[in-house]
Design a protein around this motif. Structure first.
Motif, mmCIF file in Angstrom:
data_model
loop_
_atom_site.group_PDB
_atom_site.id
_atom_site.type_symbol
_atom_site.label_atom_id
_atom_site.label_comp_id
_atom_site.label_asym_id
_atom_site.label_seq_id
_atom_site.Cartn_x
_atom_site.Cartn_y
_atom_site.Cartn_z
ATOM 1 N N ARG A 236 -1.862 7.735 -11.502
ATOM 2 C CA ARG A 236 -3.042 8.517 -10.900
ATOM 3 C C ARG A 236 -2.353 9.423 -9.692
ATOM 4 N N SER A 237 -2.888 10.515 -9.205
ATOM 5 C CA SER A 237 -2.625 11.377 -8.277
ATOM 6 C C SER A 237 -3.669 12.081 -7.584
ATOM 7 N N GLY A 238 -3.395 12.727 -6.736
ATOM 8 C CA GLY A 238 -4.434 13.746 -6.203
ATOM 9 C C GLY A 238 -5.362 12.998 -5.173
ATOM 10 N N PRO A 239 -6.033 14.005 -4.481
ATOM 11 C CA PRO A 239 -7.038 13.472 -3.495
ATOM 12 C C PRO A 239 -8.229 12.558 -4.142
ATOM 13 N N ASN A 240 -8.488 12.690 -5.381
ATOM 14 C CA ASN A 240 -9.513 11.789 -6.093
ATOM 15 C C ASN A 240 -9.031 10.642 -6.959
ATOM 16 N N CYS A 241 -7.357 10.552 -6.774
ATOM 17 C CA CYS A 241 -6.788 9.511 -7.489
ATOM 18 C C CYS A 241 -7.115 9.369 -9.169
ATOM 19 N N GLU A 242 -7.025 10.650 -9.582
ATOM 20 C CA GLU A 242 -7.526 10.616 -10.879
ATOM 21 C C GLU A 242 -6.181 10.654 -11.757
ATOM 22 N N PHE A 243 -6.339 10.068 -13.095
ATOM 23 C CA PHE A 243 -5.092 10.171 -14.049
ATOM 24 C C PHE A 243 -4.513 11.653 -14.150
ATOM 25 N N THR A 244 -3.232 11.736 -14.135
ATOM 26 C CA THR A 244 -2.993 13.330 -14.369
ATOM 27 C C THR A 244 -3.091 13.400 -16.003
ATOM 28 N N ALA A 245 -3.126 14.660 -16.543
ATOM 29 C CA ALA A 245 -3.257 14.944 -17.994
ATOM 30 C C ALA A 245 -1.954 14.496 -18.687
ATOM 31 N N HIS B 101 0.986 -1.303 -0.047
ATOM 32 C CA HIS B 101 0.086 0.081 0.008
ATOM 33 C C HIS B 101 0.944 1.405 -0.046
ATOM 34 N N PRO B 102 1.157 1.912 -1.369
ATOM 35 C CA PRO B 102 2.093 2.980 -1.450
ATOM 36 C C PRO B 102 1.505 4.226 -0.841
ATOM 37 N N SER B 103 2.482 5.103 -0.710
ATOM 38 C CA SER B 103 1.987 6.377 -0.087
ATOM 39 C C SER B 103 0.489 6.750 -0.412
ATOM 40 N N ALA B 104 -0.327 7.155 0.584
ATOM 41 C CA ALA B 104 -1.667 7.827 0.216
ATOM 42 C C ALA B 104 -1.885 9.295 0.329
ATOM 43 N N PRO B 105 -2.889 9.805 -0.512
ATOM 44 C CA PRO B 105 -3.138 11.030 -0.342
ATOM 45 C C PRO B 105 -3.437 11.357 1.242
ATOM 46 N N ALA B 106 -3.748 12.586 1.375
ATOM 47 C CA ALA B 106 -4.061 13.086 2.599
ATOM 48 C C ALA B 106 -5.312 12.730 3.192
ATOM 49 N N ASN B 107 -6.381 12.143 1.970
ATOM 50 C CA ASN B 107 -7.492 11.761 2.940
ATOM 51 C C ASN B 107 -7.401 10.314 3.294
ATOM 52 N N GLY B 108 -6.317 9.547 3.025
ATOM 53 C CA GLY B 108 -6.094 8.181 3.433
ATOM 54 C C GLY B 108 -6.438 7.179 2.523
ATOM 55 N N THR B 109 -6.787 7.632 1.194
ATOM 56 C CA THR B 109 -7.471 6.719 0.212
ATOM 57 C C THR B 109 -6.014 6.558 -0.664
ATOM 58 N N ALA B 110 -5.494 5.234 -0.657
ATOM 59 C CA ALA B 110 -4.515 4.961 -1.516
ATOM 60 C C ALA B 110 -4.587 4.888 -2.961
ATOM 61 N N CYS B 111 -3.855 5.549 -3.974
ATOM 62 C CA CYS B 111 -4.180 5.295 -5.319
ATOM 63 C C CYS B 111 -3.577 4.077 -6.095
ATOM 64 N N THR B 112 -4.300 3.484 -6.867
ATOM 65 C CA THR B 112 -3.978 2.125 -7.505
ATOM 66 C C THR B 112 -2.718 2.658 -8.464
ATOM 67 N N LEU B 113 -1.867 1.664 -8.664
ATOM 68 C CA LEU B 113 -0.527 1.883 -9.435
ATOM 69 C C LEU B 113 -0.916 1.486 -11.024
ATOM 70 N N ASP B 114 -2.015 1.486 -11.596
ATOM 71 C CA ASP B 114 -2.561 1.219 -12.838
ATOM 72 C C ASP B 114 -2.069 2.551 -13.709
ATOM 73 N N ALA B 115 -1.877 2.457 -15.048
ATOM 74 C CA ALA B 115 -1.332 3.598 -15.911
ATOM 75 C C ALA B 115 -2.190 3.860 -16.908
ATOM 76 N N LYS B 116 -2.363 4.938 -17.467
ATOM 77 C CA LYS B 116 -3.209 5.202 -18.495
ATOM 78 C C LYS B 116 -2.343 5.662 -19.919
ATOM 79 N N ILE B 117 -2.537 5.013 -21.011
ATOM 80 C CA ILE B 117 -1.535 5.026 -22.168
ATOM 81 C C ILE B 117 -2.177 6.313 -22.862
ATOM 82 N N CYS B 118 -1.197 7.313 -23.187
ATOM 83 C CA CYS B 118 -1.867 8.456 -23.827
ATOM 84 C C CYS B 118 -1.561 8.197 -25.388
ATOM 85 N N PRO B 119 -2.226 9.132 -26.162
ATOM 86 C CA PRO B 119 -2.418 8.692 -27.470
ATOM 87 C C PRO B 119 -1.060 8.650 -28.148
ATOM 88 N N ASP B 120 0.264 9.259 -27.753
ATOM 89 C CA ASP B 120 1.479 9.233 -28.207
ATOM 90 C C ASP B 120 2.224 7.965 -27.751
#
Length: 225
Positions: free
Chosen positions: A52-61, A27-46
């Protein structure tokens, strides 16, 4: 007896330490709200990936050259050297985005993205024919036989050469969807062989850049049935 007791304490300490060590690994480092982000990744068009990051564990742009056009729910990798022209849309409601190749020509080579809704009672073909104006005569094609189907990436486009005039070659690729039609235009200037009957527009450098871009096109939201 003291030796036995010390051994038991050591075993307990090692067990507790091992538990916490394993817990940190799983369970890697969790955001301030205590929810651990999953380690999956999104593939960009290129082809690059973001996590994922942030309090809502959303994919970064996705970083440049990736572009997202949220209003029409698509993303793609912009060709090298192209930059957005934010002043291009103006009052043209169909024009979603325009990109110019910096340092190319005057006027600059350009890629333009348009969106046409499909009115009730009409088809995608109706919309494509109504919004295709062949230059310099400003005539519309008679039917869809004037277009060439092109499979690029995971999408099928209808391609047509709009203009070959005074060293300019202008082509359009139409992508029908459930409720609208997307149009991708490329204007290439200083084409020395523009008058030759055997010229294949797809082989021109900026046309190749658009084709490569269309090969990265992603739908950000599923289209309705």
């Amino acid at each position: 007896m003291k030796t036995l007791f010390a051994g038991i304490v050591l075993i307990i300490v090692l067990a507790v330490g091992g538990f916490f060590y394993r817990n940190v690994l799983e369970h890697p480092s969790a955001p301030a709200n205590g929810t651990a982000c999953t380690l999956d990744a999104k593939i960009c068009p290129d082809g690059t990936t973001v996590g994922r990051s942030g309090p809502n564990c959303e994919f970064t742009a996705c970083p440049a050259p990736n572009v997202s056009l949220d209003s029409i729910q698509i993303a793609f990798a912009l060709p090298a050297g192209y930059v957005a022209n934010p002043a291009a849309p103006g009052s043209d409601a169909s024009l979603i985005a325009a990109y110019e190749r910096s340092g190319s020509t005057t006027p600059a080579d350009a890629i333009i993205v348009r969106d046409y809704p499909i009115p009730a009672g009409e088809t995608a073909d109706d919309v494509i024919l109504a919004n295709t104006h062949l230059e310099p005569s400003d005539m519309a094609p008679k039917d869809m036989n004037a277009f060439t189907p092109k499979i690029i990436g995971t999408h099928t486009y209808s391609e047509i050469t709009i203009e070959r005039f005074e060293a300019v070659v202008h082509s359009a690729y139409f992508l029908p969807r459930a409720s609208d039609v997307l149009e991708f235009e490329v204007l290439e200037h200083n084409v020395e062989e523009w008058q030759k009957p055997n010229l294949i527009p797809d082989n021109l450098p900026e046309h190749q850049a658009l084709i490569k871009m269309l090969g990265t096109l992603e739908d950000l939201a599923p289209q309705p049935e």
